[in-house]
Write a protein that holds these residues in place. Structure first.
Motif, short mmCIF file in Angstrom:
data_model
loop_
_atom_site.label_atom_id
_atom_site.label_comp_id
_atom_site.label_asym_id
_atom_site.label_seq_id
_atom_site.Cartn_x
_atom_site.Cartn_y
_atom_site.Cartn_z
N MET A 23 0.85 -1.17 0.00
CA MET A 23 0.00 0.00 0.00
C MET A 23 0.90 1.23 0.00
O MET A 23 1.66 1.47 0.94
N LEU A 24 0.82 2.01 -1.05
CA LEU A 24 1.57 3.25 -1.08
C LEU A 24 0.87 4.27 -0.19
O LEU A 24 -0.31 4.58 -0.37
N ILE A 25 1.58 4.79 0.76
CA ILE A 25 1.03 5.80 1.66
C ILE A 25 1.34 7.19 1.12
O ILE A 25 0.49 8.07 1.08
N ASP A 26 2.59 7.40 0.73
CA ASP A 26 2.97 8.69 0.12
C ASP A 26 4.26 8.49 -0.66
O ASP A 26 5.24 7.96 -0.12
N ASP A 27 4.25 8.92 -1.94
CA ASP A 27 5.48 8.88 -2.72
C ASP A 27 6.17 10.24 -2.77
O ASP A 27 7.24 10.38 -3.32
N PHE A 28 5.50 11.26 -2.20
CA PHE A 28 6.06 12.62 -2.05
C PHE A 28 6.38 13.29 -3.39
O PHE A 28 7.24 14.17 -3.46
N GLU A 29 5.66 12.88 -4.43
CA GLU A 29 5.82 13.52 -5.74
C GLU A 29 4.82 14.67 -5.87
O GLU A 29 3.91 14.65 -6.70
N TYR A 30 5.00 15.68 -5.03
CA TYR A 30 4.10 16.82 -5.02
C TYR A 30 4.45 17.78 -6.17
O TYR A 30 5.63 17.89 -6.56
N ALA A 31 3.44 18.46 -6.69
CA ALA A 31 3.64 19.35 -7.83
C ALA A 31 4.61 20.48 -7.50
O ALA A 31 5.43 20.88 -8.33
N ASP A 32 4.53 20.99 -6.28
CA ASP A 32 5.42 22.06 -5.85
C ASP A 32 5.42 22.11 -4.33
O ASP A 32 4.72 21.34 -3.66
N GLU A 33 6.20 23.03 -3.76
CA GLU A 33 6.30 23.12 -2.31
C GLU A 33 4.97 23.50 -1.67
O GLU A 33 4.66 23.06 -0.56
N ALA A 34 4.18 24.30 -2.37
CA ALA A 34 2.88 24.69 -1.82
C ALA A 34 2.00 23.46 -1.61
O ALA A 34 1.29 23.34 -0.60
N ALA A 35 2.03 22.54 -2.58
CA ALA A 35 1.23 21.31 -2.46
C ALA A 35 1.74 20.45 -1.31
O ALA A 35 0.95 19.86 -0.56
#
Length: 917
Positions: A23-35
């Motif tokens: 189960m992927l919980i978070d891959d931390f591939e956010y669009a930018d720092e704000a996200a």
């Protein structure tokens, strides 16, 4: 790629050998720092998160978490400052047995440790870990998570928290990536038994889990209740290390699991129907008729790949199985130390295995090899994973994590060591073993890989053992938990220590309610009744071999006390209580009769035995949730001069919380002060010391232990922080911080958890202690393994010569205008002026007449850089000027004391200094 659905089950991440649900919980591939900042919120003192580049199977970015501990807001934080980051989630993790993530630390020095939390209902599941420099993949079994407050189960996780705890007021940052939960082919099931057996069930499960982790084999961890709820649905093998009293629902699930092709390993306790499925028609309980009847298990040759010839057990009773059904056969038999065979010990069948006792932990090498052989038999893929891990791990020796670093270190050692031939021979053998291991890996001969990798690591470790030098003026000691030496007689134990050029032993001789010596104040132990007065025997043997004896008392703790003694304490209102009123089997430190008992029993040993010192242990509260008994209520009200309306809420979380915490500290401190003052009056040469928790100053509030104050006030003559960790970077951070806090007021001897680490890593931690300003080390725990295996290795080089004890030197103080609480005092001037005062000749059994010697500049290894001046006379001060130079240095007072007709060498060193750039 961005996953918006946190419950998405994805394919197995790279670098694993087993098929598993993830189960992927978070891959931390956010669009930018704000996200990223919208998802992960800072709490308490923290700065907003950012993104950090990280090329991995999950993408290109990680979550960056600032740890700006130099900010004023952290300095003003009253308790345990930390950088905290939270994310709100909605997760069901009940079927997942492990949590995996990548963690990065730019500079681990300012971080004491980090913690990953999962919140559920009214509490947290928490797992602490020690960050190291750079990226590291962390795989954490669910059983490793502790509980804080009242979490409501893994089915309803509503928040994730990551935090880093401050070690020093400097800035750094961490990053996390690829956070996911996994099911594994293998599950370890921790028994859910209540009462006294609870700890045994936990320890057995953790023991097997630790071995699998060392082999690099992933596993999930569950409880009997999890099994009853269907947790085994996606596993191949379930290991029941000790699970007495399993519920009918759990047993039914295991039967169903076997019916679907699953394999199980059971130890000792087993339901009769399950036993039959494992080919155990019946079994007979047998108690041992003599001590060594079930000393070991001998195995049938070639029964399954990887089985050791035998493994030590030291079992005290067994279940002897009768084989029947499911192609079962006995592959191991009980035997005594002479090899005389007894009944069957291990049964192997189509459905699994059964062993008639728990794995006791008395032979880690043999028992872990046995465990791996069974796991590899049932899950063949485990052999490949263990083999690949062994080949990689064979290059990890001492503090070095890769072959290149180790080779550079050994190459430098070849230029200076007298053991050139030994080191080169080790390197040559390691190279040959590596070639053989890689060839076997290519051919799929995984047991051969393990054998050759072991040979490779042994050769490299052997070379490393020779690549060190001894240092004079060093405490080299062991704690001995049993109080018997654990190596035949005390004479045998002392001879082993002397042969290893150790100079002290700290044996556990009495607790809060029991004594191994002829006490007139505490009940005698079975050890005393069966083996006699252990302090008297240790002192006699110690004098024969020149080993100092500092008996150790476990203060307050009544876990080993007779029930009759505990009952008496309960009737007299002398036991501790939690905030909820739950009784604890500990003496309450604020009770005047308990204070007197602790002081009197410490002084009883001082008066009646010719010991070199007495040593405090457990000189603290058990944890932050004690003591809140009615006696504390009354005595604290008297202390503050008013009644408390809402007890204990006002002192647990109200306005009186900090004042109560300080008062708790005072209850512990007054015992140390009273013992030190009276012991020094009775016998001025006696040395008072303590085993203490390393994470100062947080422990003042949590367990009431202000050991830095004890050092600064002179109530301790030396201190031994228990720096038990497998992480060399965390060990380094602990030692540095402790050296700074003590500031040279007394010698600091680091406690090394030898039982948790290989001998070569223990040597590495001895060097870390030296290189960061400690005055010696003490290992836990003295026993046959340390005496027979480790001490001879240490004596090859790092303890190859005798060393005098720093705490027996004259009273010398070193003072500069730059002294502070930093680990190494930074000097910005062109030179350093130091005042060295000889306050007294020190306290000795026979008073010293005079001292002669000199003041010298040394590097951290003890190598002399230059002589500065002569040793001043008693009561006088010498002033020296030290010119700017490279590297960290210490100033040493060295020479000889005239003690009666003898000349006694001494060395006493300052704290470390360094000229800044």
């Amino acid at each position: 790629m961005r996953y918006s659905d946190l419950t998405c089950v994805v394919a197995l991440l790279a670098a694993t050998s087993f098929a598993a649900d993830v189960m992927l919980i978070d891959d931390f591939e956010y669009a930018d720092e704000a996200a990223a900042q919208a998802a992960w919120q800072p709490d308490e003192q923290a700065e907003p998160v950012g993104l950090y580049p990280h090329e991995s199977e999950g993408g290109k970015t990680a979550l960056m978490m600032p740890c700006n501990f130099s900010l004023e807001r952290y300095k003003l934080s009253p308790n345990n400052p930390r950088a905290v980051y939270d994310r709100t989630v909605d997760l069901d993790l009940a079927r997942y047995g492990s949590i995996v993530f990548d963690f990065y630390c730019d500079d681990p020095d300012p971080i004491r440790n980090a913690t990953l939390y999962f919140h559920s209902a009214a509490g947290w599941y928490a797992k602490g870990f020690n960050p190291s420099k750079g990226w590291k993949r962390m795989s954490v079994s669910r059983s490793e998570f502790g509980r804080e407050d009242a979490p409501g189960g893994w089915r309803a996780i509503d928040r994730i928290r990551v935090c880093a705890w401050q070690s020093k007021a400097e800035d750094t940052f961490c990053a996390i990536d690829n956070l996911h939960a996994r099911t594994e082919d293998i599950a370890i099931i921790r028994g859910s038994v209540e009462g006294s057996e609870s700890r045994t069930a936990r320890d057995c499960a953790e023991r097997v889990g630790n071995w699998l982790s060392e082999f690099g084999i992933r596993y999930g961890s569950f409880t009997d209740e999890d099994v009853a709820a269907g947790a085994l649905s996606s596993h191949k093998l379930a290991i029941f290390a000790y699970n007495p009293g399993m519920s009918a629902e759990a047993i039914a699930q295991v039967i169903d699991f076997i019916g679907r092709g699953g394999k199980v390993m059971f130890f000792y306790s087993i339901d009769a129907e399950l036993a039959k499925l494992l080919g155990v028609a019946s079994y007979t309980y047998m108690g041992s008729e003599h001590r060594d009847q079930f000393a070991e298990v001998g195995f049938e040759a070639d029964a399954i790949p990887g089985l050791p010839e035998k493994m030590q057990q030291g079992s005290w009773n067994i279940n002897a199985p009768e084989v029947g059904g499911h192609n079962a056969k006995a592959i191991g038999f009980w035997q005594d130390k002479e090899g005389n065979a007894g009944p069957a010990a291990v049964v192997l069948s189509d459905n699994g295995s059964y062993m008639g006792h728990i794995l006791t932990g008395s032979d880690a090498a043999g028992q872990s090899a046995f465990t791996l052989a069974l796991v590899g038999h049932f899950v063949p893929e485990a052999w490949q994973q263990a083999a690949e891990n062994a080949l990689t791990g064979a290059k990890r020796v001492g503090p070095f994590t890769d072959r290149e670093q180790l080779s550079e270190f050994l190459s430098r050692a070849l230029e200076t060591t007298p053991f050139t031939n030994e080191i080169q021979a080790g390197l040559d053998e390691a190279a040959q073993a590596e070639i053989a291991a890689k060839q076997a890996l290519d051919e799929g001969e995984y047991v051969t890989v393990m054998t050759e990798a072991s040979r490779m690591r042994g050769a490299l470790a052997g070379a490393y053992e020779y690549a060190h030098s001894p240092r004079d003026g060093e405490f080299r000691a062991v704690w001995n938990h049993s109080g018997t030496g654990d190596v035949g007689t005390w004479d045998d134990a002392m001879k082993a220590l002397a042969d290893g050029n150790f100079n002290a032993v700290v044996p556990n001789m009495w607790w809060g309610g029991i004594a191994h010596y002829d006490s007139k104040l505490l009940p005698h132990s079975k050890t005393f009744e069966e083996k006699g007065d252990q302090i008297a025997q240790a002192v006699e043997a110690g004098k024969k071999y020149g080993i100092e004896v500092h008996p150790w008392k476990v203060n307050w703790n009544l876990s080993t006390a007779p029930d009759s003694f505990v009952d008496q304490m309960r009737e007299e209102g002398r036991l501790q209580a939690r905030a909820n009123g739950e009784e604890m089997r500990w003496l309450c430190p604020s009770h005047p009769d308990n204070f007197k008992l602790e002081v009197d029993t410490m002084l009883e040993v001082v008066r009646n035995y010719d010991v070199d010192g007495v040593h405090f242990d457990y000189i603290r509260y058990p944890h932050g949730d004690s003591c809140y008994c009615e006696g504390c209520h009354e005595r604290f009200e008297k202390f503050i001069g008013r009644e408390i309306d809402d007890w204990p809420t006002e002192v647990v979380s109200g306005d009186l919380k900090q004042q109560y915490r300080d008062w708790r500290c005072d209850q512990i401190t007054r015992v140390v002060k009273a013992v030190a003052e009276e012991a020094h009056r009775i016998k001025p040469h006696i040395k008072i010391s303590a085993a203490v928790f390393g994470s100062y100053p947080a422990i003042k509030n949590s367990i009431g232990q202000d050991w830095v104050l004890w050092c600064r006030e002179g109530w301790l003559d030396f201190v031994c922080p228990m720096d038990y960790t497998q992480s060399d970077s965390y060990f380094t951070s602990l030692v540095k911080t402790q050296v700074g806090y003590v500031g040279g007021t007394v010698p600091l001897y680091t406690g090394i958890g030898h039982w948790r680490i290989p001998d070569d890593q223990a040597i590495g931690q001895m060097e870390i202690s030296r290189n960061n300003g400690a005055d010696g080390f003490i290992l836990f725990n003295m026993g046959a393994s340390l005496a027979e295996n480790a001490l001879p290795k240490f004596a090859k080089a790092i303890t190859s010569e005798k060393a005098v004890l720093p705490h027996n030197a004259p009273d010398v103080t070193f003072k500069t205008q730059f002294d502070n609480e930093e680990p190494v005092v930074e000097v910005a001037e062109a030179g350093l002026t130091m005042e060295i005062t000889l306050s007294s000749l020190g306290q000795h059994r026979t008073p010293a007449d005079k001292a002669q010697g000199e003041i010298a500049l040394e590097d951290l290894s003890g190598k002399r850089i230059k002589t500065l001046c002569a040793l001043p006379a008693v009561g006088e001060t010498a002033t020296v000027n030290i010119n700017r130079q490279d590297g960290v240095f210490r100033v040493a007072a060295t020479g000889e004391l005239s003690v009666g007709d003898d000349a006694q060498r001494f060395i006493r060193r300052s704290r470390p200094y360094q000229f800044s750039d």
